[in-house]
Design a protein around this motif. Sequence first.
Motif, PDB file in Angstrom:
ATOM      1  N   GLY A 110       0.853  -1.393   0.008  1.00  0.00           N
ATOM      2  CA  GLY A 110       0.182  -0.052  -0.333  1.00  0.00           C
ATOM      3  C   GLY A 110       0.610   1.245  -0.231  1.00  0.00           C
ATOM      4  O   GLY A 110      -0.223   2.634  -0.074  1.00  0.00           O
ATOM      5  N   LEU A 111       2.246   1.367   0.206  1.00  0.00           N
ATOM      6  CA  LEU A 111       3.135   2.413  -0.080  1.00  0.00           C
ATOM      7  C   LEU A 111       3.469   2.849  -1.240  1.00  0.00           C
ATOM      8  O   LEU A 111       2.548   1.876  -2.368  1.00  0.00           O
ATOM      9  CB  LEU A 111       4.174   1.895   0.589  1.00  0.00           C
ATOM     10  CG  LEU A 111       4.487   1.433   1.997  1.00  0.00           C
ATOM     11  CD1 LEU A 111       5.510   0.960   2.515  1.00  0.00           C
ATOM     12  CD2 LEU A 111       2.950   2.412   2.903  1.00  0.00           C
ATOM     13  N   VAL A 112       4.211   3.681  -1.350  1.00  0.00           N
ATOM     14  CA  VAL A 112       4.311   4.174  -2.658  1.00  0.00           C
ATOM     15  C   VAL A 112       6.095   3.794  -3.590  1.00  0.00           C
ATOM     16  O   VAL A 112       6.405   3.789  -2.937  1.00  0.00           O
ATOM     17  CB  VAL A 112       4.657   6.107  -3.019  1.00  0.00           C
ATOM     18  CG1 VAL A 112       4.984   6.428  -4.071  1.00  0.00           C
ATOM     19  CG2 VAL A 112       2.952   6.327  -2.287  1.00  0.00           C
ATOM     20  N   VAL A 113       5.577   3.202  -4.542  1.00  0.00           N
ATOM     21  CA  VAL A 113       6.608   2.336  -5.624  1.00  0.00           C
ATOM     22  C   VAL A 113       7.701   3.645  -6.136  1.00  0.00           C
ATOM     23  O   VAL A 113       6.844   4.330  -6.685  1.00  0.00           O
ATOM     24  CB  VAL A 113       6.094   1.472  -5.817  1.00  0.00           C
ATOM     25  CG1 VAL A 113       7.415   0.632  -6.041  1.00  0.00           C
ATOM     26  CG2 VAL A 113       5.567   0.341  -5.136  1.00  0.00           C
ATOM     27  N   HIS A 114       8.463   3.556  -6.219  1.00  0.00           N
ATOM     28  CA  HIS A 114       9.727   3.818  -7.419  1.00  0.00           C
ATOM     29  C   HIS A 114      10.546   3.379  -7.818  1.00  0.00           C
ATOM     30  O   HIS A 114      11.393   2.386  -7.303  1.00  0.00           O
ATOM     31  CB  HIS A 114       9.988   5.123  -6.835  1.00  0.00           C
ATOM     32  CG  HIS A 114       9.365   6.075  -5.743  1.00  0.00           C
ATOM     33  ND1 HIS A 114       9.442   6.706  -4.720  1.00  0.00           N
ATOM     34  CD2 HIS A 114       9.074   7.738  -6.686  1.00  0.00           C
ATOM     35  CE1 HIS A 114       8.585   7.183  -4.623  1.00  0.00           C
ATOM     36  NE2 HIS A 114       8.265   8.172  -5.946  1.00  0.00           N
ATOM     37  N   LEU A 115      11.582   3.587  -9.024  1.00  0.00           N
ATOM     38  CA  LEU A 115      11.970   3.016  -9.570  1.00  0.00           C
ATOM     39  C   LEU A 115      13.148   4.318  -9.862  1.00  0.00           C
ATOM     40  O   LEU A 115      12.325   5.081 -10.868  1.00  0.00           O
ATOM     41  CB  LEU A 115      11.367   2.142 -10.726  1.00  0.00           C
ATOM     42  CG  LEU A 115      12.480   1.253 -11.848  1.00  0.00           C
ATOM     43  CD1 LEU A 115      13.711   0.469 -11.454  1.00  0.00           C
ATOM     44  CD2 LEU A 115      11.761   1.272 -13.314  1.00  0.00           C
ATOM     45  N   ALA A 116      13.971   4.137 -10.154  1.00  0.00           N
ATOM     46  CA  ALA A 116      15.242   5.374 -10.636  1.00  0.00           C
ATOM     47  C   ALA A 116      16.240   4.971 -10.906  1.00  0.00           C
ATOM     48  O   ALA A 116      16.605   3.359 -10.361  1.00  0.00           O
ATOM     49  CB  ALA A 116      14.694   6.222  -9.252  1.00  0.00           C
ATOM     50  N   VAL A 117      17.209   5.738 -11.579  1.00  0.00           N
ATOM     51  CA  VAL A 117      18.463   5.430 -11.641  1.00  0.00           C
ATOM     52  C   VAL A 117      19.069   6.897 -11.271  1.00  0.00           C
ATOM     53  O   VAL A 117      18.892   7.890 -11.142  1.00  0.00           O
ATOM     54  CB  VAL A 117      18.312   5.864 -13.986  1.00  0.00           C
ATOM     55  CG1 VAL A 117      17.920   4.132 -14.141  1.00  0.00           C
ATOM     56  CG2 VAL A 117      18.117   6.795 -14.348  1.00  0.00           C
ATOM     57  N   LEU A 118      20.660   6.510 -12.062  1.00  0.00           N
ATOM     58  CA  LEU A 118      21.883   7.270 -10.827  1.00  0.00           C
ATOM     59  C   LEU A 118      22.013   8.120 -11.644  1.00  0.00           C
ATOM     60  O   LEU A 118      22.471   7.425 -13.087  1.00  0.00           O
ATOM     61  CB  LEU A 118      22.934   6.988  -9.948  1.00  0.00           C
ATOM     62  CG  LEU A 118      23.743   7.846  -9.393  1.00  0.00           C
ATOM     63  CD1 LEU A 118      22.884   8.196  -8.399  1.00  0.00           C
ATOM     64  CD2 LEU A 118      24.995   6.712  -8.985  1.00  0.00           C
ATOM     65  N   ASP A 119      22.651   9.312 -12.081  1.00  0.00           N
ATOM     66  CA  ASP A 119      22.786  10.234 -13.128  1.00  0.00           C
ATOM     67  C   ASP A 119      24.047  11.524 -12.423  1.00  0.00           C
ATOM     68  O   ASP A 119      22.938  11.661 -11.902  1.00  0.00           O
ATOM     69  CB  ASP A 119      22.072  10.622 -14.006  1.00  0.00           C
ATOM     70  CG  ASP A 119      22.136  11.844 -15.585  1.00  0.00           C
ATOM     71  OD1 ASP A 119      23.069  11.402 -15.751  1.00  0.00           O
ATOM     72  OD2 ASP A 119      21.343  12.151 -15.769  1.00  0.00           O
ATOM     73  N   GLU A 120      24.756  11.035 -12.995  1.00  0.00           N
ATOM     74  CA  GLU A 120      26.358  11.697 -12.225  1.00  0.00           C
ATOM     75  C   GLU A 120      25.713  11.642 -10.557  1.00  0.00           C
ATOM     76  O   GLU A 120      25.882  10.531 -10.258  1.00  0.00           O
ATOM     77  CB  GLU A 120      26.412  13.221 -12.910  1.00  0.00           C
ATOM     78  CG  GLU A 120      26.571  13.205 -13.973  1.00  0.00           C
ATOM     79  CD  GLU A 120      27.940  12.839 -14.583  1.00  0.00           C
ATOM     80  OE1 GLU A 120      28.780  12.298 -13.598  1.00  0.00           O
ATOM     81  OE2 GLU A 120      28.722  12.566 -15.617  1.00  0.00           O
TER      82      GLU A 120
END
Length: 274
Positions: A110-120
């Motif tokens: 029930g929580l908020v899910v994120h997907l991210a990458v590292l840019d610099e």
Amino acid sequence: MTVVDAEPVAQAPARSELPPSMVERMTLIMDAFTDRTTRLTLEDVARRTSLPRSTAHRILEQLVRLRWLDHTRSGYGLGRRALGLGGDGAHADIRSAAAGRLHELQIRTGLVVHLAVLDEAEVHYLDKAGGPFAANVPSWVGGRVPAHATALGKAMLAGLEPEEAEARLDSVREHPPARSVAVPPKLHQELNRIRRRQGLAFEYGAYFPGIACVAAPVQGPTGPVAAISLAGEVRAPLDRVAPLVLDAARQVSCDLYPRPEQAAGPGRPDAPSR
């Protein structure tokens, strides 16, 4: 007197001329990297391109400096500039591999899910999923925030070589963004703790006040290629859901970079015994 024709002497094959322009030589080298997972040593590149070792090394170092390639202990590989030629399409495989895991995480917690990458030195959000509480988390797909101020960023920074992580943090100290959070003096100690937790990182309101987050890195052959997080109110039971985040990140990593034993499949003769 009879003259006997002498047997012809075998001639060594003539060496192909080197491409005359720097652009052609650079293209030869870039073509040696067949996909995003290819890692080559200097000797590999020289052999595949037929360039002299010294020439190959000089061009490789220029390509690394310009971020067309990167260089780690395991060799040279495609860099952020090369992978970004297709725009966000360069991350399509990551989003595709993670989509099902993100949905499952959101439904289970029930929580908020994120997907991210590292840019610099920044986190670049690729995906976000959540219920009604998602509106309270001021993140958005395509948005960027300082890596050192987020669990997502710290999970990925901890997976880098310490020298590379330090170089990225130095760029923040020297050129802070308009909306910035100071780099904590003890951040490297925290990154070491994250490494001991198998990459699990926590953050409590450093960048988004009132929001807590737990994240884990999606590992590639030479380091983190992305990270997954769960975010909620500060009082959210992150310790209890942290194993779910870690497991989801590992599954996405396996989907993106299957190991030989996974390709063998269970029950096959060449599959490892358990």
